[in-house]
Design an enzyme around this catalytic site. Structure first.
Site, mmCIF file in Angstrom:
data_model
loop_
_atom_site.group_PDB
_atom_site.id
_atom_site.type_symbol
_atom_site.label_atom_id
_atom_site.label_comp_id
_atom_site.label_asym_id
_atom_site.label_seq_id
_atom_site.Cartn_x
_atom_site.Cartn_y
_atom_site.Cartn_z
ATOM 1 N N LYS A 10 -9.579 8.765 -4.584
ATOM 2 C CA LYS A 10 -10.392 8.305 -3.464
ATOM 3 C C LYS A 10 -11.596 9.236 -3.245
ATOM 4 C CE LYS A 10 -6.429 6.069 -1.172
ATOM 5 N NZ LYS A 10 -5.730 5.869 0.127
ATOM 6 N N TYR A 51 -7.385 -4.234 -0.821
ATOM 7 C CA TYR A 51 -6.547 -3.984 0.360
ATOM 8 C C TYR A 51 -6.293 -5.272 1.138
ATOM 9 C CZ TYR A 51 -6.747 1.147 -0.134
ATOM 10 O OH TYR A 51 -6.595 2.449 -0.559
ATOM 11 N N PHE A 59 -6.201 0.065 11.172
ATOM 12 C CA PHE A 59 -6.762 1.105 10.310
ATOM 13 C C PHE A 59 -7.648 0.541 9.208
ATOM 14 C CE2 PHE A 59 -2.567 0.207 8.342
ATOM 15 C CZ PHE A 59 -2.925 -0.009 7.014
ATOM 16 N N ARG A 87 3.725 6.827 -7.970
ATOM 17 C CA ARG A 87 3.994 6.869 -6.518
ATOM 18 C C ARG A 87 4.710 8.171 -6.167
ATOM 19 N NH1 ARG A 87 1.666 2.981 -3.094
ATOM 20 N NH2 ARG A 87 3.475 3.101 -1.737
ATOM 21 N N THR A 93 2.566 8.083 2.049
ATOM 22 C CA THR A 93 1.229 7.846 2.591
ATOM 23 C C THR A 93 0.717 8.987 3.486
ATOM 24 O OG1 THR A 93 1.823 5.502 2.598
ATOM 25 C CG2 THR A 93 -0.151 6.118 3.815
ATOM 26 N N ARG A 104 -0.507 14.355 -2.571
ATOM 27 C CA ARG A 104 -0.825 14.269 -1.137
ATOM 28 C C ARG A 104 -0.255 15.475 -0.392
ATOM 29 N NH1 ARG A 104 0.467 7.745 -0.728
ATOM 30 N NH2 ARG A 104 -1.668 7.000 -1.135
ATOM 31 N N ASN A 114 -6.026 10.446 1.956
ATOM 32 C CA ASN A 114 -4.834 10.938 1.264
ATOM 33 C C ASN A 114 -4.997 10.948 -0.258
ATOM 34 O OD1 ASN A 114 -4.719 8.218 0.865
ATOM 35 N ND2 ASN A 114 -2.730 7.909 1.838
ATOM 36 N N HIS A 117 -4.706 6.446 -4.602
ATOM 37 C CA HIS A 117 -3.987 5.177 -4.513
ATOM 38 C C HIS A 117 -3.222 5.001 -5.808
ATOM 39 C CE1 HIS A 117 -3.105 0.901 -4.137
ATOM 40 N NE2 HIS A 117 -3.423 0.830 -5.419
ATOM 41 N N GLU A 128 -4.177 -5.531 -9.251
ATOM 42 C CA GLU A 128 -5.195 -4.498 -9.017
ATOM 43 C C GLU A 128 -5.953 -4.150 -10.305
ATOM 44 O OE1 GLU A 128 -2.894 -1.386 -7.183
ATOM 45 O OE2 GLU A 128 -2.532 -2.588 -5.377
HETATM 46 P P1 IDP Z 1 -0.183 3.631 0.283
HETATM 47 O O1 IDP Z 1 -1.576 4.030 -0.162
HETATM 48 O O2 IDP Z 1 0.727 4.831 0.357
HETATM 49 O O3 IDP Z 1 0.390 2.482 -0.505
HETATM 50 P P2 IDP Z 1 -0.623 1.726 2.473
HETATM 51 O O4 IDP Z 1 0.334 1.533 3.591
HETATM 52 O O5 IDP Z 1 -0.703 0.653 1.430
HETATM 53 O O6 IDP Z 1 -0.315 3.162 1.811
HETATM 54 O O7 IDP Z 1 -2.059 1.938 3.123
HETATM 55 C C1 IDP Z 1 -3.214 1.949 2.320
HETATM 56 C C2 IDP Z 1 -4.079 3.117 2.729
HETATM 57 O O8 IDP Z 1 -4.547 2.912 4.054
HETATM 58 C C3 IDP Z 1 -3.358 4.474 2.789
HETATM 59 O O9 IDP Z 1 -3.265 5.116 1.526
HETATM 60 C C4 IDP Z 1 -4.234 5.234 3.761
HETATM 61 O O10 IDP Z 1 -5.426 5.692 3.112
HETATM 62 C C5 IDP Z 1 -4.616 4.148 4.742
HETATM 63 N N1 IDP Z 1 -3.684 4.060 5.887
HETATM 64 C C6 IDP Z 1 -2.460 3.490 5.911
HETATM 65 N N2 IDP Z 1 -1.893 3.578 7.124
HETATM 66 C C7 IDP Z 1 -2.801 4.218 7.897
HETATM 67 C C8 IDP Z 1 -2.799 4.624 9.277
HETATM 68 O O11 IDP Z 1 -1.844 4.411 10.027
HETATM 69 N N3 IDP Z 1 -3.900 5.282 9.725
HETATM 70 C C9 IDP Z 1 -4.970 5.527 8.912
HETATM 71 N N4 IDP Z 1 -5.010 5.158 7.622
HETATM 72 C C10 IDP Z 1 -3.941 4.520 7.119
HETATM 73 MG MG MG Z 2 -0.190 0.465 -0.545
#
Ligand code: IDP
Ligand code: MG
Length: 137
Positions: A10, A51, A59, A87, A93, A104, A114, A117, A128
Site C-alpha cells: 500500500k 474493495y 471506513f 495472510r 487487519t 503489520r 496497514n 493487502h 483480484e
Molecule cells: P484485510 O485487508 O485484513 O483483508 P478488510 O476487512 O478486508 O481487511 O479491510 C480492507 C482494508 O480496509 C484494511 O486492510 C484496512 O486498510 C481498511 N480497514 C478495514 N477496517 C477498517 C476500520 O475499521 N477502520 C479503518 N480502516 C479499516
Molecule cells: Mg480483506
C-alpha cells in the site's frame, strides 16, 4: 497445492521505503515466487472494484483516499498454500493486534495504513488478479 495470490504494497509501505523489506520476506519463503509486479497509483474505479465488499462502510471513503494517495506495488505471488501463507505473513487487519514478526505487527500502528493487502481466498485471488493483471486472467 500451488496457488496464486494478489498482494498490494500500500502507499504507506512505498512512501516509507519498505518495498524491499516486504518483498524480501515473501521471497524468503521456500518455493514462493513473484510472477508479476507493477508500481502504480491506483484510481478510484480500480479501488471500487478491488474493495467492492466494503463500498458504503464508514471506513470506505478514507480508505480510498489513502489508497489513491501515492503509488502502490501490485504483485502476483505463486507457490504452495500462498493464499493462507501471505495472510499469515501480513498478520491481522489491526497492526496493534498483529503479532511481532508479521509485516503489520512489525511496521504498523494504524488500521487503515496497514502496509499490505493479500487475497483472502482462492475466489478473491482469481477476482483480484483479473483487476490488476487482466492479461493473466
Ligand atoms: P484485510 O485487508 O485484513 O483483508 P478488510 O476487512 O478486508 O481487511 O479491510 C480492507 C482494508 O480496509 C484494511 O486492510 C484496512 O486498510 C481498511 N480497514 C478495514 N477496517 C477498517 C476500520 O475499521 N477502520 C479503518 N480502516 C479499516
Ligand atoms: Mg480483506
Amino acid at each position: 497445492m500451488s496457488q496464486r495470490t494478489l498482494v498490494l504494497l500500500k502507499p504507506d509501505a512505498v512512501r516509507r521505503g519498505l518495498i524491499g523489506e516486504i518483498i524480501g520476506r515473501v521471497e524468503r519463503k521456500a518455493g514462493w515466487t513473484v510472477s508479476a509486479m507493477e508500481l502504480r497509483t491506483l484510481d478510484r474505479e480500480t479501488l471500487e472494484r478491488h474493495y467492492a465488499e466494503h463500498v458504503g462502510r464508514p471506513f470506505y471513503e478514507p480508505l480510498v483516499e489513502f489508497m489513491s494517495s501515492g503509488p502502490s506495488v501490485a504483485l502476483v505471488v505463486e507457490g504452495e498454500r500462498v493464499i493462507e501463507g501471505l495472510r499469515a505473513l501480513a498478520g491481522p487487519t489491526d497492526p496493534i493486534a498483529a503479532a511481532p514478526g508479521s509485516i503489520r505487527g512489525d511496521f504498523g500502528t494504524i488500521v487503515r495504513e496497514n502496509l499490505v493487502h493479500a487475497s483472502d481466498s482462492p475466489e478473491s485471488a482469481d477476482r483480484e488478479i483479473k483487476i490488476f493483471f487482466p492479461e493473466l486472467g
